[in-house]
Design a protein around this motif. Sequence first.
Motif, short mmCIF file in Angstrom:
data_model
loop_
_atom_site.label_atom_id
_atom_site.label_comp_id
_atom_site.label_asym_id
_atom_site.label_seq_id
_atom_site.Cartn_x
_atom_site.Cartn_y
_atom_site.Cartn_z
N UNK A 1 0.87 -1.18 0.00
CA UNK A 1 0.00 0.00 0.00
C UNK A 1 0.90 1.22 0.00
N UNK A 2 0.86 2.00 -1.08
CA UNK A 2 1.72 3.17 -1.21
C UNK A 2 0.97 4.39 -0.67
N UNK A 3 1.39 4.88 0.49
CA UNK A 3 0.72 6.02 1.11
C UNK A 3 0.27 5.70 2.51
N UNK A 4 0.38 6.70 3.41
CA UNK A 4 0.06 6.45 4.83
C UNK A 4 -0.90 7.49 5.39
N UNK A 5 -1.72 8.07 4.52
CA UNK A 5 -2.77 8.97 5.00
C UNK A 5 -3.94 8.17 5.53
N UNK A 6 -5.09 8.83 5.70
CA UNK A 6 -6.27 8.11 6.19
C UNK A 6 -6.65 6.95 5.28
N UNK A 7 -6.58 7.17 3.95
CA UNK A 7 -6.92 6.09 3.01
C UNK A 7 -5.92 4.94 3.12
N UNK A 8 -4.63 5.25 3.13
CA UNK A 8 -3.61 4.21 3.22
C UNK A 8 -3.74 3.39 4.49
N UNK A 9 -4.00 4.07 5.60
CA UNK A 9 -4.16 3.38 6.89
C UNK A 9 -5.39 2.47 6.87
N UNK A 10 -6.50 2.99 6.35
CA UNK A 10 -7.75 2.21 6.39
C UNK A 10 -7.72 1.06 5.40
N UNK A 11 -7.11 1.27 4.23
CA UNK A 11 -6.97 0.17 3.27
C UNK A 11 -6.09 -0.93 3.87
N UNK A 12 -5.00 -0.54 4.53
CA UNK A 12 -4.13 -1.52 5.17
C UNK A 12 -4.87 -2.29 6.26
N UNK A 13 -5.66 -1.59 7.05
CA UNK A 13 -6.46 -2.23 8.10
C UNK A 13 -7.48 -3.20 7.50
N UNK A 14 -8.13 -2.77 6.43
CA UNK A 14 -9.13 -3.62 5.78
C UNK A 14 -8.47 -4.87 5.18
N UNK A 15 -7.29 -4.72 4.62
CA UNK A 15 -6.56 -5.88 4.08
C UNK A 15 -6.24 -6.87 5.19
N UNK A 16 -5.82 -6.35 6.35
CA UNK A 16 -5.55 -7.21 7.51
C UNK A 16 -6.78 -8.00 7.92
N UNK A 17 -7.91 -7.29 7.95
CA UNK A 17 -9.16 -7.92 8.37
C UNK A 17 -9.63 -8.98 7.39
N UNK A 18 -9.08 -8.98 6.18
CA UNK A 18 -9.40 -10.01 5.19
C UNK A 18 -8.22 -10.97 4.98
N UNK A 19 -7.37 -11.03 6.00
CA UNK A 19 -6.26 -12.00 6.03
C UNK A 19 -5.27 -11.84 4.87
N UNK A 20 -5.06 -10.61 4.46
CA UNK A 20 -3.98 -10.32 3.52
C UNK A 20 -2.76 -9.88 4.33
N UNK A 21 -1.62 -9.71 3.67
CA UNK A 21 -0.38 -9.27 4.34
C UNK A 21 0.06 -7.95 3.74
N UNK A 22 -0.40 -6.82 4.31
CA UNK A 22 -0.05 -5.52 3.74
C UNK A 22 1.27 -4.96 4.26
N UNK A 23 2.01 -4.31 3.35
CA UNK A 23 3.19 -3.52 3.70
C UNK A 23 2.87 -2.09 3.30
N UNK A 24 2.87 -1.19 4.27
CA UNK A 24 2.49 0.20 4.00
C UNK A 24 3.73 1.06 3.81
N UNK A 25 3.82 1.72 2.66
CA UNK A 25 4.97 2.55 2.34
C UNK A 25 4.79 3.93 2.96
N UNK A 26 5.71 4.29 3.84
CA UNK A 26 5.69 5.60 4.51
C UNK A 26 6.89 6.39 4.00
#
Length: 423
Positions: A196-221
Amino acid sequence: MENLFRLADHNDFFSRRCIWVNGPVIVGAGPSGLATAACLREQGVPFVVLERAECIASLWQKRTYDRLKLHLPKQFCQLPKLPFPEDFPEYPTKRQFIEYLESYAKHFEINPQFNECVQSARYDETSGLWRVKTVSTAGSTRNEVEYICRWLVVATGENAERVMPDIEGLSEFCGDVSHACEYKSGEKFTGKKVVVVGCGNSGMEVSLDLCNHNASPSMVVRSSVHVLPREVLGKSTFELAVLMMKWLPLWLVDKLLLVLAWLMLGNIENYGLKRPSMGPLQLKNVVGKTPVLDIGALEKIKSGDIKVVPGIKRFTRNQVELVNGEKLDVDSVVLATGYRSNVPSWLQEGEFFSKNGFPKAASPHAWKGNAGLYAVGFSRRGLSGASSDAMKIAEDIGSVWKAETKQQKKRTTACHRRCISQF
């Protein structure tokens, strides 16, 4: 009307269908455009709303993820003249907010001209009027229309177009690449490694949603970011900041917010999230960067379910190389890289708007330009800022409208009496 006839001197005046608007043209049927239209309706001023999509609030309806909720309490997000239903939760869902906007448009009898994409808008100094050219396509039929008006309200907002970063090798990457505006749910990413490229509200929430669906997100800050708790002891952090701003200077409110954030969230720099040197409110005012309001992503970062990584150097067919030399195997990429204004692409004007598509004047003076030009939703103060702009614009246009229509009535009456007296 004599100004309208002067337009006939222009070569292309009769080359397309022309419509005289007896009031302002509002470009954009999102919350900002709807708020302005509602306030004008209350002032008794006629208007036309032009919308390039086939629905109101297309950003909300088409370019937001399913789990989205309003980040601020509903009292700070409601539009003028009509509050949210009482049974709505404090943080309405995406679907509830869309329902509210649809009922808002119906209540104030706002009927936008849909599928009308504005190609250009310019002020005609000869006539003293605005010329707004649009194109609409129905099947294979292309229709061009020119709207002639005295007032032009730009309500296309801060988030009209997605920002696509130019990253080396991204075009060669074999996995799925999408922008956050296309992301709906993490369901299709289950079991996948996602950057996930980006760490604003969208980046944080997309990363959280991916976690909740058992994906493995790496968030680029890539840069610093302020993360604040959404609530402090059951009270909205934003509401608390608004309350403190009534009594304290901005710098002190920023200090207090950061102390509260440290007490509730800990030192986020321990997890790869560096805070900016400027306070969260000052940063928002100066550059428009909104602090992240945490709704659970930070816990996932602390537990390691969301991996925080530095900037990207390049992509290869199935990997990403980071600026620190680390290489990650990747299945998919989500670009949470934000949005930008599209005003420079169609508005032919250089005094009020700058090249980045925002008014040159800072808030609270960013709503009114010259020659009947207005802007709503560009104050970087969210929905509450748009509502404030809308009310000012409607009052400004309404005062002129009422004064002139009152004079016209007087003239009409006098003329009528003269005519009658001749018989």
